[in-house]
Design a protein around this motif. Structure first.
Motif, PDB file in Angstrom:
ATOM      1  N   ILE A  34       0.842  -1.202   0.000  1.00 21.19           N
ATOM      2  CA  ILE A  34       0.000   0.000   0.000  1.00 21.19           C
ATOM      3  C   ILE A  34       0.874   1.248   0.000  1.00 21.19           C
ATOM      4  CG2 ILE A  34      -1.692   1.324   1.332  1.00 21.19           C
ATOM      5  CD1 ILE A  34      -2.849  -1.358   2.236  1.00 21.19           C
ATOM      6  N   GLU A  35       1.914   1.251   0.844  1.00 14.72           N
ATOM      7  CA  GLU A  35       2.814   2.414   0.880  1.00 14.72           C
ATOM      8  C   GLU A  35       3.553   2.574  -0.442  1.00 14.72           C
ATOM      9  OE1 GLU A  35       2.932   0.044   3.325  1.00 14.72           O
ATOM     10  OE2 GLU A  35       1.842   1.148   4.868  1.00 14.72           O
ATOM     11  N   ALA A  36       3.935   1.473  -1.062  1.00 18.26           N
ATOM     12  CA  ALA A  36       4.630   1.540  -2.351  1.00 18.26           C
ATOM     13  C   ALA A  36       3.719   2.125  -3.426  1.00 18.26           C
ATOM     14  CB  ALA A  36       5.113   0.152  -2.757  1.00 18.26           C
ATOM     15  N   ALA A  37       2.445   1.732  -3.420  1.00 19.81           N
ATOM     16  CA  ALA A  37       1.495   2.266  -4.400  1.00 19.81           C
ATOM     17  C   ALA A  37       1.273   3.756  -4.181  1.00 19.81           C
ATOM     18  CB  ALA A  37       0.173   1.511  -4.313  1.00 19.81           C
ATOM     19  N   ARG A  38       1.170   4.183  -2.916  1.00 17.92           N
ATOM     20  CA  ARG A  38       0.990   5.612  -2.625  1.00 17.92           C
ATOM     21  C   ARG A  38       2.209   6.415  -3.084  1.00 17.92           C
ATOM     22  NH1 ARG A  38      -1.446   4.864   3.416  1.00 17.92           N
ATOM     23  NH2 ARG A  38      -3.566   4.355   2.764  1.00 17.92           N
ATOM     24  N   ARG A  47       2.270   9.417  -5.812  1.00 21.49           N
ATOM     25  CA  ARG A  47       2.850  10.738  -5.528  1.00 21.49           C
ATOM     26  C   ARG A  47       3.906  11.113  -6.552  1.00 21.49           C
ATOM     27  NH1 ARG A  47       2.478   9.035  -0.073  1.00 21.49           N
ATOM     28  NH2 ARG A  47       4.630   8.311  -0.116  1.00 21.49           N
ATOM     29  N   GLN A  48       4.751  10.148  -6.923  1.00 20.96           N
ATOM     30  CA  GLN A  48       5.800  10.407  -7.917  1.00 20.96           C
ATOM     31  C   GLN A  48       5.181  10.738  -9.270  1.00 20.96           C
ATOM     32  OE1 GLN A  48       9.107  10.647  -7.521  1.00 20.96           O
ATOM     33  NE2 GLN A  48       9.272  11.162  -9.668  1.00 20.96           N
ATOM     34  N   THR A  49       4.147  10.015  -9.651  1.00 20.59           N
ATOM     35  CA  THR A  49       3.471  10.272 -10.926  1.00 20.59           C
ATOM     36  C   THR A  49       2.831  11.653 -10.931  1.00 20.59           C
ATOM     37  OG1 THR A  49       3.030   7.921 -11.158  1.00 20.59           O
ATOM     38  CG2 THR A  49       1.727   9.387 -12.521  1.00 20.59           C
ATOM     39  N   ALA A  50       2.179  12.014  -9.831  1.00 20.36           N
ATOM     40  CA  ALA A  50       1.537  13.329  -9.742  1.00 20.36           C
ATOM     41  C   ALA A  50       2.576  14.437  -9.797  1.00 20.36           C
ATOM     42  CB  ALA A  50       0.721  13.428  -8.452  1.00 20.36           C
TER      43      ALA A  50
END
Length: 99
Positions: free
Chosen positions: A73-77, A81-84
């Motif tokens: 879950i933390e990796a997906a978040r 964030r990096q994509t945004a």
């Protein structure tokens, strides 16, 4: 009509070809010479660098500790964030280029 045209044209065969053609054909058809290689020593010499590289790689890049890795879950978040952040930077550049 076709037979008359065929009678007028010259047909080249292998027998009438140039000497260079015959030499190239003979060289191509020759069997490959046997290579003189000592297989055991060749295997030993190819394994030695691979062994050194793999041990150096393990020392330089050790396996990460699984306890230090973030959960899924933390990796997906973090990925979102990096994509945004990347998209926002691209939009800022695009607006700056238009201005």
């Amino acid at each position: 009509m076709r037979t008359a045209l065929a009678a007028k044209t010259l047909v080249k065969t292998r027998d009438e070809a140039f000497d260079g053609y015959h030499q190239a054909l003979a060289a191509h058809q020759m069997p490959r010479p046997a290579r003189h290689v000592d297989p055991p020593s060749r295997r030993r010499s190819s394994r030695r660098p691979a062994r050194c590289e793999s041990s150096a790689g393990r020392r330089a890049f050790p396996d990460p500790d699984p306890a230090d890795q973030p959960g899924p879950i933390e990796a997906a978040r973090a990925q979102r964030r990096q994509t945004a952040a990347t998209e926002a930077a691209a939009l800022r550049r695009a607006h700056a280029e238009r201005a």
